[in-house]
Design an enzyme around this catalytic site. Sequence first.
Site, short mmCIF file in Angstrom:
data_model
loop_
_atom_site.label_atom_id
_atom_site.label_comp_id
_atom_site.label_asym_id
_atom_site.label_seq_id
_atom_site.Cartn_x
_atom_site.Cartn_y
_atom_site.Cartn_z
NE ARG A 16 -4.28 0.31 1.93
CZ ARG A 16 -4.52 0.06 1.10
NH1 ARG A 16 -5.53 -0.84 0.11
NH2 ARG A 16 -5.69 0.96 0.59
CB THR A 22 -8.00 5.07 -2.41
OG1 THR A 22 -6.66 4.40 -1.71
CG2 THR A 22 -8.40 4.54 -3.55
NE ARG A 36 -4.01 2.92 -5.84
CZ ARG A 36 -4.21 2.76 -5.42
NH1 ARG A 36 -3.82 3.05 -4.00
NH2 ARG A 36 -5.09 1.40 -4.99
CG ASN A 46 -6.51 3.73 -8.58
OD1 ASN A 46 -5.78 2.17 -8.76
ND2 ASN A 46 -7.02 3.42 -7.45
CG HIS A 49 -6.76 -4.38 -6.06
ND1 HIS A 49 -7.47 -3.08 -4.98
CD2 HIS A 49 -6.71 -5.22 -5.19
CE1 HIS A 49 -8.08 -3.82 -3.76
NE2 HIS A 49 -8.12 -4.75 -4.04
#
Length: 106
Positions: A16, A22, A36, A46, A49
Amino acid sequence: MWAYILAHENAVPLWRSLMGPTKVFRARHTDPDSIRGAYGLTDTRNTTHGSDSPASASREIAFFFPEFDERRWYEQDEPRLRQGQVLYSPQERVHRLLQADEAEVT
């Protein structure tokens, strides 16, 4: 689309962090070197995932890789991978143990 299972201690927060926020606009301004931030187009496009928790990862792994037995991997494969040299097989797109008769590629 490509789907992968990333195996690492703390894989969810590490991945992440690499993905970045996000929201693409936020990623571009607060973390422009993230995936991203560099490649995202919109919030729904984006580029990447990642699961938000180990429980979500288990559900998503079962969806994308129905033949993968997560419990067996943790009990048998993962301990063996920690003990030996790992080789990436581009044909299979998986990491596996380096066999005794295989030379390590440097």
